[in-house]
Each structure stands twice: as C-alpha cells, then as structure tokens.
Design a protein around this motif. Sequence first.
Motif, short mmCIF file in Angstrom:
data_model
loop_
_atom_site.label_atom_id
_atom_site.label_comp_id
_atom_site.label_asym_id
_atom_site.label_seq_id
_atom_site.Cartn_x
_atom_site.Cartn_y
_atom_site.Cartn_z
N TYR A 223 -47.38 28.00 -57.61
CA TYR A 223 -47.13 29.02 -58.63
C TYR A 223 -46.16 28.43 -59.62
O TYR A 223 -45.37 27.55 -59.26
N ARG A 225 -49.29 30.26 -61.51
CA ARG A 225 -50.69 29.87 -61.74
C ARG A 225 -51.11 30.41 -63.09
O ARG A 225 -50.79 31.54 -63.44
N LEU A 229 -55.89 26.99 -64.18
CA LEU A 229 -56.21 26.81 -62.76
C LEU A 229 -57.67 27.15 -62.47
O LEU A 229 -58.28 26.57 -61.58
N TYR A 235 -58.90 24.25 -56.98
CA TYR A 235 -59.22 25.68 -56.99
C TYR A 235 -60.70 25.86 -56.64
O TYR A 235 -61.06 26.69 -55.79
#
Lengths: 251, 261
Positions: A223, A225, A229, A235
């Motif tokens: 974080y 994020r 992302l 991801y």
Amino acid sequence: MAAGSSPLVATSKIGKSFRNGTVALANVDLAIAEGAFLSILGPSGCGKSTLLRLIAGLTPPSTGTIEWQGGTPARISFVFQEPTLMPWATVWDNVYLPLRLLGMSTAEAATCIDEALAAVGLDGFAKTYPRELSGGMKMRVSIARALVTDPQLLLLDEPFAALDEITRFRLNEDLLRLWQRHHWTVVFVTHSVFESVFLSDRIVVMSKRPGRITADVPIDLTYPREESLRVAPDYGALCQQLSASLAEASQ
Amino acid sequence: MNERVAKIVAPLTVGLVILAAWEFLVRAAEIPPYILPGPVIIAQTLWTDGPSLMGSLWVTLRITLVALAAAVVLGGLIAVLFAQSRLLELSFFPYAVILQVTPIVSIAPLIIIWVNDTFLSLLICAWIVAFFPVVANTTLGLNSADRNLVALFKLYGASRWQILRFLRMPSALPYFLAGVRISGGLALIGAVVAEFVAGTGGSATGLASRILESGYRLEIPRLFAALLLLSLTGILIFAALSWLSHALLAHWHESALPEEE
C-alpha cells in the motif's frame, strides 16, 4: 497491529441454518486481525453475506461462537449492497442518524458529520435529498454514515456491485485511502476477484452448500495501491490464482 | 395543445356540451321540471335557495370534517398499536374488517336509537365508514419499512420508540396520506347515508335531509341543487387532501415527482 496479539474478532465453528432447512453456513473458523482489510470472495448464495450479518450481530448463529477482543463487541458500522438511505431525510440527516440514535444533539454531531461528508467528497451536498443523487453519490453517503461513528470494524456487503466500473474504481481507491487514514478493520464481501485483490491484504474464498471457507490467501502487494496496480503483472498473477480458487468453489 | 391547458379545457368542454344538450333536450321534449329540470332552472334554484342550502351544507360538512379528523387520529393510533404487536393486529384486525364490510345503512338505525344526540350518532356512522382506509393503509405502511434500515437502526442500538418515530412513521407517511384521501370521500358518504337513515326529523337538517325532503315535495330543481353542492364538497375535500399529500411528500416521494420530460 502487533504480531501475535489476539484477533479483533474470531468465529469458531460458526454455522447458520434457516427455518426452511437450508444450511447457509457450516463450521466456519475465521480470525480477523485488528487493522486487516479482509475480503470474503465467493459465488452467489455461498453464505458470505450471512457470515457478515452474524459478525454484525444482526442475526444469531445456529451453532458456534463469536469471540471479541477484550470480550466486548467492537464498534461496528455496516454498509449494505444498496445505499439504504432514508429518502425523506437530507444527506446531512442521513449521516446524522447513527449519532442521533446514540443520543447526540445536532450541535454536538455537526463537526463529525461535516468531516464525514468531506471525507467522501460530498461537502456541498448536505441539504440534498437522496433522490437527487447518482448511484455512486448515494453510496458515498452510505459510507459517510458508516464512518461518522468512528467504527473499529467496518463491514461492507457487496457495496459497489450495482455501480458502473469507473465509479466503482474511484470508490475502491477512496475506501483504501480512508482505511489507511483511520486504521479500521475492514471486512469486505464481494464476488469480484479484481476488486478483492485490489483492496485486500487477505482474501478468504467461500464455496456454497453449505457455506464454508475453501481458501485463505494473503495478498502481499504494498500500500498505497493506485490505479497503475490494475495493470501490474503481480496483480494479474494474483487475480489468476484467485479466479482459479473461485472457479473451484463455484462447482 | 399544451398538456396543462388541455387538462382544464378538455373536461370543461365535455361538461359544457353535455349541459347544453341537457338543456336543449328538456326544452325540446317539454319535460316538466318536477321530472327533470334543465341546468338553467337548477342554477336559478341554487341562487335563490342558496342561503338556506348553505346552512344545510354546513351541518353535513361539520359531521364530515369531525368524522374525518376522528378517523385520522383514532385510525392512526390503532395502526401504531397494530404495528407494535403482531398479536394485537391478528386479534383485532378482523373486527375492523367486519365493521368496514357491514353496510352502514344496516347499522345506522341501531346507532341512531342507541345514541340520543343526533350529531353524535351521525358522527359515529360517518366515522365507521371513514376509519378503515386509514387503519389498513397506515398498518401496511408501518410494516413496510426497509428491512436493511431496520437492521441498521438495531445495529446502532435504537429503541422501539426510536425505530417507530424515525423509521416506521416516515416510511408510513405516503400510505397514511393515501388512506386519508380515501377516508375524506368516505366520511362525506357516511355522513350523507346516516342523515338519510335519520330522516328529515330532528333539529339538524343536513344536505341529505334536504334532498329527501325535496324529493317528497317534488321540488326536483332544489334536489339537484343540493346534489350539486354535495358533489362540489366531495371534490373540494379530495382536492384539499391531495394538495396536502403533495405538499408533505414533495421533497422526497416518487408519487410527488414531476413527470419526466
């Protein structure tokens, strides 16, 4: 959160059957750490909403127990799938509701309400009625109402499922920002893999008949994020992994 | 033509055409006024008998309005009690239905015998006809509060009274107002029916007794004039209650929204 401290809330062998004989949940053990952003991911009808309502105390479990840190339930706020606003009340009065029920006067509550509205970007809309707002804005009011009591535990039941993608992405980011600022513990129910991976630091996957936990996956993405992302390779890999778990759970 | 203009002009034109045809028919066929008076004679009678008819209108109107007020207050209270206890609702709702479905003409003679005061007996009759829509609608409304909102109230530790005051009552308001609108018309009908049963005797002579009396004396133009006044009163009550309903719901309820362009 200090490592090794007791979880904020833990369910042990919790189950729920309804009067018509349906077993919605069976033997669910779930410990939720303080400060966690946990998503519960599962197909429709897997009992994930029921689990959330059990934790909220809106319905009693048929079997098993719920243990709270320190023995007393946390201050809980709940966000439903629909905005669930009172149509006859202005945005301000809707956000005032939890404080009013706690016995606070409008003067005492005013600062909290204005802060909550500012936090969700609705500063200019205090006097507006819900019907004049878009779906996304209504959901923002619903979130403002949830955070006005400064909850320890925020429970969200598929809150953005009915919104368009752009609005949903924006609300995802706002929710993360608020979570990081306020250090709540969040439990987020969803059937969207992408949404759960983007938001959470841990995802449990549930399957149906009876509802039970089939996978428990930590999400090691850092974080804060951001939008970028959503196209990052790690991801994508996690989404693929969770999609496989969800597909397995849906069979 | 503009929708708003049409809304007034179209029915007005129909009315005028019918009145003209009526007047023409009465004159052409030489129908005597004691069988069917033309609109012109009715208008003249309304003018000359106006003052005395207005006195009678006031008698009927007073019964109607007090009966409506009692229906609103008592009907609302009964509905709140029903919403508080399912057992209470199950126990008493059937009797409210029985009171509603039994024709008032058949109970009115009894009530008039039992209750000495004419005004009070007529009032009770009108109330019996008028209270049911308020009870039925308000009970439905109080029980129709959003389930999730009820859950939310409970989550924040709301008391029974807080749930009633801040959630169930506002949720029930549109239903309640729809009930009141129906009750307004029924209160007038109840008052008229009770007057018919009570007959022309007694000191209180409302519009219904004037209609009866005119019928006996073959003063048909006056009968029509009284009838016209009754209809106008009914329309006025309905319009006033519709306006009230709109004013109370305009901020938020779907029923009070302007139509989409």
